[in-house]
Design a protein around this motif. Sequence first.
Motif, PDB file in Angstrom:
ATOM      1  N   VAL A  39       0.835  -1.212   0.000  1.00 49.84           N
ATOM      2  CA  VAL A  39       0.000   0.000   0.000  1.00 49.84           C
ATOM      3  C   VAL A  39       0.864   1.254   0.000  1.00 49.84           C
ATOM      4  O   VAL A  39       0.426   2.328   0.432  1.00 49.84           O
ATOM      5  CB  VAL A  39      -0.992   0.003   1.186  1.00 49.84           C
ATOM      6  CG1 VAL A  39      -1.993  -1.132   1.048  1.00 49.84           C
ATOM      7  CG2 VAL A  39      -0.245  -0.089   2.531  1.00 49.84           C
ATOM      8  N   GLU A  40       2.088   1.124  -0.475  1.00 50.12           N
ATOM      9  CA  GLU A  40       2.941   2.301  -0.619  1.00 50.12           C
ATOM     10  C   GLU A  40       2.386   3.194  -1.734  1.00 50.12           C
ATOM     11  O   GLU A  40       1.623   2.735  -2.602  1.00 50.12           O
ATOM     12  CB  GLU A  40       4.369   1.876  -0.957  1.00 50.12           C
ATOM     13  CG  GLU A  40       5.149   1.276   0.207  1.00 50.12           C
ATOM     14  CD  GLU A  40       5.455   2.312   1.268  1.00 50.12           C
ATOM     15  OE1 GLU A  40       5.928   3.417   0.920  1.00 50.12           O
ATOM     16  OE2 GLU A  40       5.198   2.028   2.453  1.00 50.12           O
ATOM     17  N   PRO A  41       2.733   4.489  -1.742  1.00 50.40           N
ATOM     18  CA  PRO A  41       2.278   5.381  -2.817  1.00 50.40           C
ATOM     19  C   PRO A  41       2.622   4.816  -4.191  1.00 50.40           C
ATOM     20  O   PRO A  41       3.715   4.295  -4.412  1.00 50.40           O
ATOM     21  CB  PRO A  41       3.043   6.678  -2.539  1.00 50.40           C
ATOM     22  CG  PRO A  41       3.267   6.668  -1.060  1.00 50.40           C
ATOM     23  CD  PRO A  41       3.508   5.222  -0.718  1.00 50.40           C
ATOM     24  N   GLY A  42       1.672   4.895  -5.073  1.00 47.15           N
ATOM     25  CA  GLY A  42       1.872   4.411  -6.424  1.00 47.15           C
ATOM     26  C   GLY A  42       1.466   2.964  -6.645  1.00 47.15           C
ATOM     27  O   GLY A  42       1.508   2.480  -7.777  1.00 47.15           O
ATOM     28  N   THR A  43       1.069   2.260  -5.580  1.00 44.17           N
ATOM     29  CA  THR A  43       0.670   0.861  -5.732  1.00 44.17           C
ATOM     30  C   THR A  43      -0.832   0.751  -5.988  1.00 44.17           C
ATOM     31  O   THR A  43      -1.626   1.626  -5.606  1.00 44.17           O
ATOM     32  CB  THR A  43       0.999   0.045  -4.473  1.00 44.17           C
ATOM     33  OG1 THR A  43       0.257   0.585  -3.362  1.00 44.17           O
ATOM     34  CG2 THR A  43       2.486   0.106  -4.160  1.00 44.17           C
ATOM     35  N   ALA A  44      -1.207  -0.345  -6.624  1.00 44.83           N
ATOM     36  CA  ALA A  44      -2.632  -0.613  -6.849  1.00 44.83           C
ATOM     37  C   ALA A  44      -3.351  -0.800  -5.525  1.00 44.83           C
ATOM     38  O   ALA A  44      -4.540  -0.475  -5.403  1.00 44.83           O
ATOM     39  CB  ALA A  44      -2.787  -1.854  -7.725  1.00 44.83           C
ATOM     40  N   GLY A  45      -2.631  -1.324  -4.520  1.00 44.05           N
ATOM     41  CA  GLY A  45      -3.248  -1.531  -3.218  1.00 44.05           C
ATOM     42  C   GLY A  45      -3.710  -0.229  -2.589  1.00 44.05           C
ATOM     43  O   GLY A  45      -4.831  -0.133  -2.073  1.00 44.05           O
ATOM     44  N   LEU A  46      -2.862   0.802  -2.631  1.00 46.48           N
ATOM     45  CA  LEU A  46      -3.256   2.090  -2.055  1.00 46.48           C
ATOM     46  C   LEU A  46      -4.396   2.704  -2.850  1.00 46.48           C
ATOM     47  O   LEU A  46      -5.321   3.296  -2.263  1.00 46.48           O
ATOM     48  CB  LEU A  46      -2.057   3.037  -2.017  1.00 46.48           C
ATOM     49  CG  LEU A  46      -2.326   4.392  -1.360  1.00 46.48           C
ATOM     50  CD1 LEU A  46      -2.779   4.210   0.086  1.00 46.48           C
ATOM     51  CD2 LEU A  46      -1.090   5.280  -1.416  1.00 46.48           C
ATOM     52  N   ASP A  47      -4.358   2.557  -4.157  1.00 42.98           N
ATOM     53  CA  ASP A  47      -5.448   3.100  -4.984  1.00 42.98           C
ATOM     54  C   ASP A  47      -6.783   2.487  -4.590  1.00 42.98           C
ATOM     55  O   ASP A  47      -7.801   3.191  -4.500  1.00 42.98           O
ATOM     56  CB  ASP A  47      -5.172   2.835  -6.466  1.00 42.98           C
ATOM     57  CG  ASP A  47      -3.995   3.655  -7.006  1.00 42.98           C
ATOM     58  OD1 ASP A  47      -3.634   4.649  -6.350  1.00 42.98           O
ATOM     59  OD2 ASP A  47      -3.473   3.294  -8.075  1.00 42.98           O
ATOM     60  N   ARG A  48      -6.787   1.204  -4.327  1.00 45.92           N
ATOM     61  CA  ARG A  48      -8.035   0.529  -3.969  1.00 45.92           C
ATOM     62  C   ARG A  48      -8.516   0.937  -2.586  1.00 45.92           C
ATOM     63  O   ARG A  48      -9.720   1.056  -2.335  1.00 45.92           O
ATOM     64  CB  ARG A  48      -7.844  -0.985  -4.041  1.00 45.92           C
ATOM     65  CG  ARG A  48      -7.659  -1.514  -5.472  1.00 45.92           C
ATOM     66  CD  ARG A  48      -7.455  -3.004  -5.480  1.00 45.92           C
ATOM     67  NE  ARG A  48      -8.588  -3.697  -4.870  1.00 45.92           N
ATOM     68  CZ  ARG A  48      -8.593  -4.990  -4.567  1.00 45.92           C
ATOM     69  NH1 ARG A  48      -7.508  -5.724  -4.817  1.00 45.92           N
ATOM     70  NH2 ARG A  48      -9.657  -5.548  -4.029  1.00 45.92           N
ATOM     71  N   ILE A  49      -7.573   1.191  -1.659  1.00 43.81           N
ATOM     72  CA  ILE A  49      -7.969   1.637  -0.325  1.00 43.81           C
ATOM     73  C   ILE A  49      -8.572   3.040  -0.392  1.00 43.81           C
ATOM     74  O   ILE A  49      -9.585   3.334   0.261  1.00 43.81           O
ATOM     75  CB  ILE A  49      -6.759   1.586   0.625  1.00 43.81           C
ATOM     76  CG1 ILE A  49      -6.386   0.129   0.933  1.00 43.81           C
ATOM     77  CG2 ILE A  49      -7.057   2.332   1.929  1.00 43.81           C
ATOM     78  CD1 ILE A  49      -5.155  -0.027   1.797  1.00 43.81           C
ATOM     79  N   VAL A  50      -7.966   3.909  -1.175  1.00 41.15           N
ATOM     80  CA  VAL A  50      -8.518   5.258  -1.335  1.00 41.15           C
ATOM     81  C   VAL A  50      -9.904   5.197  -1.957  1.00 41.15           C
ATOM     82  O   VAL A  50     -10.826   5.927  -1.551  1.00 41.15           O
ATOM     83  CB  VAL A  50      -7.566   6.119  -2.194  1.00 41.15           C
ATOM     84  CG1 VAL A  50      -8.230   7.441  -2.574  1.00 41.15           C
ATOM     85  CG2 VAL A  50      -6.261   6.382  -1.447  1.00 41.15           C
ATOM     86  N   GLU A  51     -10.072   4.321  -2.923  1.00 42.15           N
ATOM     87  CA  GLU A  51     -11.385   4.171  -3.557  1.00 42.15           C
ATOM     88  C   GLU A  51     -12.429   3.713  -2.550  1.00 42.15           C
ATOM     89  O   GLU A  51     -13.585   4.150  -2.597  1.00 42.15           O
ATOM     90  CB  GLU A  51     -11.277   3.163  -4.700  1.00 42.15           C
ATOM     91  CG  GLU A  51     -12.580   2.946  -5.464  1.00 42.15           C
ATOM     92  CD  GLU A  51     -12.432   1.930  -6.579  1.00 42.15           C
ATOM     93  OE1 GLU A  51     -13.452   1.544  -7.165  1.00 42.15           O
ATOM     94  OE2 GLU A  51     -11.295   1.509  -6.864  1.00 42.15           O
ATOM     95  N   ALA A  52     -12.029   2.834  -1.604  1.00 45.58           N
ATOM     96  CA  ALA A  52     -12.979   2.295  -0.638  1.00 45.58           C
ATOM     97  C   ALA A  52     -13.234   3.242   0.529  1.00 45.58           C
ATOM     98  O   ALA A  52     -14.368   3.326   1.028  1.00 45.58           O
ATOM     99  CB  ALA A  52     -12.463   0.957  -0.107  1.00 45.58           C
TER     100      ALA A  52
END
Length: 412
Positions: A39-52
């Motif tokens: 979930v570091e910046p630039g990862t798909a994981g962080l993008d999905r957390i922000v979306e949720a």
Amino acid sequence: MLKIGLTGGIASGKSLVASRLQELGALLIDADLIARQVVEPGTAGLDRIVEAFGRGILDEEDRLDRPKLGSIVFHDPSQREVLNGIVHPLVREAAAAMMAGAAAGDIVVQDIPLLVETGQGSKFHLVVVVDAPDDLRVQRMVELRGMAPEDARSRMAAQATRKDRNAAADVILDNAATREELLATVDGLWEQRLVPFAENIKRGVRAVRSDGPVMASSKEHWGSQAARLAERLMAAAPEEIMAVDHIGSTSVPGLAAKDVLDLQVAVADLDTADRIAPRLAAAGFPAVPHVRQDTPKPSHPEPEGWQKRFHANADPGRPVNLHVRVAGSPGWHYALLFRDWLRAEPSAVALYESHKRELAGRYAEDRDTAAYADAKEPWFTDIAWPLMEEWANRTGWRPPSYSSSAVRKRGQ
């Protein structure tokens, strides 16, 4: 390789154990560290957390604000499930990639805080739980982490209970005393169990046994241990294994027995038994060659019906005999009938235990159980068999039937 699942409740001391195992030579895969990386910046994981959860869970540098996110998910189970659904698959994928690079003789320790909660126990040869009383864990969080007591208890409530976590353990490391005592226990576990276990798996041999026919009083934990092992065996070949049953003396409550679990793996035919042998070995149960077949009984005299494949546990800390038999064969039938007869008839338990104790005394000086086992055979045929048959006919007992698509685990 030997795969260890390491877990423990918050503030139990799990991180200290993980560090010590790494110092001793283990390849450590830290789920918490991976969870941060995915979930570091630039990862798909962080993008999905922000979306949720919205951009409000980011700090001024657009990094994940963990305290803010924690204040949301630890007080709302539904939100916690959303977060876990994003992060856990990414962590498992990264951990699998790391494990794929391990060598055959490596001891791989996966540090997984929510191992029990996510039902991952069957993936490992052993589950090691670091345990400490709840009150002590709260005290540690207050004194060492500066948390308020209510926040500490909230974090604990978001995890499995101590009882459930310990019930999933093959090894429980008590961390209610000093740091030095915990580290000494870890060192002993490494030298006495983990290193020889890994070497046995690498060489494809069972653990050395040097005890003769020593009888132990019935243990309540035999059933739960068998159930955990049954789950691991099913996971080793889920499309090929029809059932795993706990059989033999340790499957009968109240019956004294050698402290060796007997498990029966049911397969469609002996070709299947031979085909899955490498997978059973990788799961910690190598084949043991030149083991005699079961002895034919009067009602089923044909020798071919009593053939089996025999495996045993590579773990020096938990002796196991694994009998791979064809579902519906006389040997498979006998093992299940014998167990169920003993479970149902207290007089049968007394009769069998008396016979076993007499033979154990006779062969007490032996360094193995071969002569003891041979001496029991006439009793199985001449005494047990007619009594079992009579009981089965009187009660209408029938063995289980497995459809071609059925896959069951029957560790109890």
